[in-house]
Structure formats: C-alpha cells, structure tokens
Design an enzyme around this catalytic site. Structure first.
Site, PDB file in Angstrom:
ATOM      1  CG  HIS A 316      45.410  49.884  40.435  1.00  0.00           C
ATOM      2  ND1 HIS A 316      45.261  50.277  41.745  1.00  0.00           N
ATOM      3  CD2 HIS A 316      44.191  50.051  39.861  1.00  0.00           C
ATOM      4  CE1 HIS A 316      44.022  50.683  41.948  1.00  0.00           C
ATOM      5  NE2 HIS A 316      43.342  50.547  40.826  1.00  0.00           N
ATOM      6  CG  ASP A 320      36.580  46.207  39.064  1.00  0.00           C
ATOM      7  OD1 ASP A 320      36.857  47.067  39.924  1.00  0.00           O
ATOM      8  OD2 ASP A 320      35.422  45.793  38.864  1.00  0.00           O
ATOM      9  N   GLY A 321      38.898  45.605  41.186  1.00  0.00           N
ATOM     10  CA  GLY A 321      39.018  44.840  42.424  1.00  0.00           C
ATOM     11  C   GLY A 321      40.280  45.097  43.215  1.00  0.00           C
ATOM     12  N   GLY A 323      41.295  47.679  45.079  1.00  0.00           N
ATOM     13  CA  GLY A 323      41.128  48.266  46.405  1.00  0.00           C
ATOM     14  C   GLY A 323      40.765  47.240  47.458  1.00  0.00           C
ATOM     15  CG  LEU A 325      41.808  41.583  45.378  1.00  0.00           C
ATOM     16  CD1 LEU A 325      42.481  41.092  44.109  1.00  0.00           C
ATOM     17  CD2 LEU A 325      41.403  40.395  46.235  1.00  0.00           C
ATOM     18  CB  SER A 326      44.920  46.992  48.418  1.00  0.00           C
ATOM     19  OG  SER A 326      43.879  47.834  48.873  1.00  0.00           O
ATOM     20  NE  ARG A 327      39.296  48.312  51.485  1.00  0.00           N
ATOM     21  CZ  ARG A 327      39.206  48.966  50.334  1.00  0.00           C
ATOM     22  NH1 ARG A 327      40.099  49.885  50.019  1.00  0.00           N
ATOM     23  NH2 ARG A 327      38.226  48.710  49.479  1.00  0.00           N
TER      24      ARG A 327
END
Length: 499
Positions: A316, A320-321, A323, A325-327
């Site tokens: 993390h 913010d953002g 999730g 970016l992880s995908r």
C-alpha cells in the site's frame, strides 16, 4: 494435542513474531511422519528435543519447506559455534549448508569455519514443491538461492494441485490463439469491450462508479501497460495521479505516513489491515519493483503478475489508488512478458468483480494474520494510535500461494467466460442485425438498441419495449427478432451437450 515440532515449536518457544504455519507439526502416536487432519503428525522418536532449536530448524527444512519469515528471526538467535560444530561433523549435509548460508545472511556475520563444504550444490527451494526463480550461487556454502525475489524480499508459491493444473492449462497461450482466431473487426470490438469493462469493474471493486472522464483516463492508463515501461517510483506516482481524479490525493512519492484499511465498524475493531510502516514500505517497494521488472521474463507471467499485484496492495505505497494500481500491475506484467500483443487485454477485474468474496479471501490470506501484529488504539473520532509489534520479516517474506492461485483462476475465467461470452454476444448481435436488415427497414439506432435489449432479456422483446417502440417499428419485427434471437440462444445452450 501433542507437543509442537519444527516451525510451530520455534514460534512458540522462541516467541517469534511470525504468522503461524498452516499445517503445524505435532508429536502424535504414529510410526512415520504423515499428514493427518490438517497437521503434520510426527513420531515421538523422530521429534527433536524441545530446547534444541537447531534440530527443529533442520527438521522444518526437511519436512515443512522453507519459511524465511520464521528463519530470519530464529537463526540469528542460534549460537554460531553450534553451527560450526554441526557442519564440521557433517560437512556434506545440504540442510546444514542451507542453515549456515541463511544464518550468515540474517546475522550479518561470518561463521568461524574455513573448510570448504562437500557435496554437490543444493537449491534452497525444492522446485518440485515450489515455483522457483533463477538460481544465484553462494560459493561459500554451495547453496543456490532460487526464491521468487531476493533475501530482502521474497514471496513463496507452492505447487499445489490447483496451481499446477492452472499453469499446465496455458491460459496465455490459449488467449493468444482465441484472439488470433477472430476476424480483425471482431477482435478490435472484443478488445475495446475488454478495456471498458476492465475499467468499470476495477472501479466497481472499489465501490465507485467512474464518470466518463475518469473512465477514459483509466482506459488510457491500461493501454500504457503495452508500453512495457519499467516500474519506478516516478512512473508509479504518475500512474497513481492518472488513476485518481482528486488532485488533493495525488502523490508525489511513496507515502511518508502510516495508512490503514477499515470496514464499517467504529474504532480499533474496524481496522482490518495495516501495511508496513513508511520506511519499511519504501524499502520493500524498491525490492518489489525490481522483481516485477524482471520476473515476467523469468517465470510464468501470471505467477509474476499475481505476486506483483498482491504484493503491491499489501505494501500500500500510496494513500489512495492502491487497489486499482494493483490490478493494473497484472496487465503490466503480462504485457512486459510479451505474452499479450496487439493491444490484447484479459479483463481480470471483470472476473474478480464476479468473484468478490474469493478476492477478499485471497487478500485476507495475508492481511488477516498480519493484522494481529499491530496494537491499535482508538483516540478520538479522527485519530488512532497504530503501533507495529511485529517483525519486518512479516512483510519481507510472505506466502503468495492463494493469491497466485486466485490470479491464475481469474485469468482463466477472463478468457473462458468473460471474453468468450462477449465475443459470442457480438456475433449474435451481428447475425441479428443482418437478418433483420435483410427483411425490414428499421432505423439503425433503434434497431441496435432493440437487439441489445432483446439479447439481454434472453431473446424476449418485452411488452414495455414493444410499447416504447410502437410507431417506430412494425409489430411483426418484434416477433421476427424474438424468433431468431431465441433460436441463436438455443443453439448456443445446446452446444456443450453436443460436443
């Protein structure tokens, strides 16, 4: 319950700050070491003495695999002279050489041992048990480090039957074959659908409905994955800025403050996950980026993608953002591997959205046990005290097996269900458009909407739709469209039985 053995004993007796092993080794009334009821049953005669921690480490390496999070904490507490005595007596022991290699790495000291180890080189991770990376030889101990990362950051992925079956399925090879089999126009339409649906689903997972502008920005971000740009802090910052529409939330670097995730509960009870402290997060992000930049060319790209994606969200690095970016990193890894060409994108977020509970379970495979190593205290409505009581090795070394299995399964679903279903939908749409146009004169925009509505309602034109289009479309067109749509759908549903 019998006495603990191996890793479980080390955690308990040495009071290590480590996530418990899934299948603890226990002394049981058995005659050989075997798996029984989710545990490793160990005969009393085989179990090491309780105070012989070195023997428990050797036992664990032999029978439980490699758990670097536990070893990184336990080994520095073993007296070096004990290792020297043991390796002197058994200089060809592969397990002892592994222990000596890791002891020096984690203690940052050298053992007082000048002889050369005997025997062939040994791999730290057994390739039959684990997915492994390229080998790096330690000449002093003749041990090859072949983990998924480095000794500073390393995930492990076990070759479970599920993982092995998905790897053998060759998801990426099948994806390329499927796209190549489509006519050019159909391929372009399917890929455009994939980008738009991937965008909508990635936002939906975060409980957001993107505006058209936000959606367009994220589609452009997804297309950047094909640029194969190496991950750097600056590049990830630029991606985060593009993924977030609120300028006040734009990052300029990896975070310098502690963040945490919450649910609907109030206070400390509502804190569900806390990523590593900022300094540790920054160090591990550079390790993760180095892994993500090279791994897609060294491993199965989907394995690399799963580790990069889940590893990122566990660290993390932004406020913010994370999730979204992880995908994105899944697509980044697949594109960097060269496995996806011509703009192809597997809509994995669409599959993940349909399997949100399983997605949550994959995330919780690490986040839930990691949460117990934080002391969280509620101060007031806007403030909480977050104190890390664990060990940095908790975040350095993690079991990615469930996360990679989920990534593989979602990639398979993205191909076999989402992409194929959309392509079949487009083919039915084209067929119906042609057959209606060949027999009736209907305004194009109205016919397009009517066909989509008919297909969405399983081949039925509802009374409401008939009333809506009354005066614009002849009544017999509705019946004609229904008949052909239902015939197409019946043919599609019958195909599996006929194969």
């Amino acid at each position: 319950m019998g006495n603990l053995v191996g890793y479980a004993h080390l955690i308990n007796a040495m009071e290590l700050k480590a996530i418990g092993v899934k299948k603890p080794a226990l002394v049981q009334p058995v005659t050989r070491i075997e798996q029984i009821n989710g545990a490793l049953a160990v005969p009393q005669a085989v179990a090491p003495e309780a105070g012989d921690f070195l023997a428990h480490i050797i036992f664990a390496l032999k029978h439980e695999g490699v758990n670097l999070s536990i070893l990184a904490q336990a080994l520095p507490r073993i007296e070096g002279r004990l290792l020297v005595e043991a390796i002197t007596q058994s200089p060809s022991s592969g397990y002892l050489r592994k222990v000596c290699f890791l002891w020096e790495a984690y203690s940052d000291r050298s053992l007082d041992y000048t002889d050369k180890p005997r025997g062939p080189g040994v791999l730290l991770f057994d390739p039959e048990r684990y997915i492994t990376g390229p080998s790096v030889r330690n000449n002093r101990w003749r041990v090859d480090f072949n983990g998924l990362g480095t000794l500073q950051y390393c995930a492990t992925v076990e070759r479970t039957p599920e993982v092995q079956a998905l790897l053998e399925y060759d998801i990426l090879g099948r994806s390329k074959e499927f796209i190549a089999s489509l006519p050019k126009e159909m391929m372009d339409r399917a890929i455009n659908w994939a980008y738009l649906s991937e965008t909508d689903s990635s936002f939906a997972i975060e409980k957001e409905a993107p505006s058209q502008q936000k959606s367009e920005r994220f589609v452009q971000l997804l297309r950047q994955a094909h640029d194969r740009q190496p991950l750097t802090e600056d590049y990830l910052v630029s991606l985060q800025n593009n993924a977030i529409s609120q300028p006040l939330e734009w990052a300029v670097a990896f975070r310098h403050e502690q963040n945490h995730l919450t649910n609907s509960f109030r206070g400390a009870a509502g804190v569900t996950y806390i990523p590593p402290p900022p300094e540790l997060c920054r160090d591990l992000m550079f390790e993760l980026m180095a892994f993500a930049n090279r791994a897609p060319l060294e491993l199965d790209p989907l394995v690399a993608a799963g580790i990069a994606s889940f590893g990122f969200v566990f660290l993390h690095p932004f406020m913010d953002g994370n999730g979204r970016l992880s995908r994105f990193l899944i697509h980044q890894a697949l594109c960097c591997s060269g496995a996806l060409e011509n703009g192809l994108l597997l809509p994995v977020s669409v599959a993940m959205k349909r399997e949100e509970q399983r997605y949550l379970e994959a995330l919780q495979s690490f986040s839930k046990p990691a949460r117990q190593f934080w002391d969280v205290r509620w101060i007031d409505a806007d403030n909480m005290s977050l104190n890390f009581t664990g060990d940095p090795s908790l975040y350095r070394y993690w079991d990615a097996t469930e996360c990679v299995a989920f990534t593989l399964e979602m990639a398979k679903r993205a191909l076999e269900v989402e992409l194929r279903e959309e392509t079949e939908y487009l083919q039915r749409y084209d067929t119906l458009l042609k057959v209606v146009n060949d027999n009736y004169d209907v305004r194009g925009s109205l016919l397009s909407k009517l066909i989509m509505q008919c297909l969405d309602q399983n081949g039925v034109v509802s009374k409401g739709r008939r009333k809506q289009y009354n005066g614009y479309i002849q009544e017999e067109v509705f019946d004609f469209l229904e008949g052909h749509a239902q015939a197409l759908l019946a043919e599609a549903y019958a195909e599996p039985d006929g194969q």
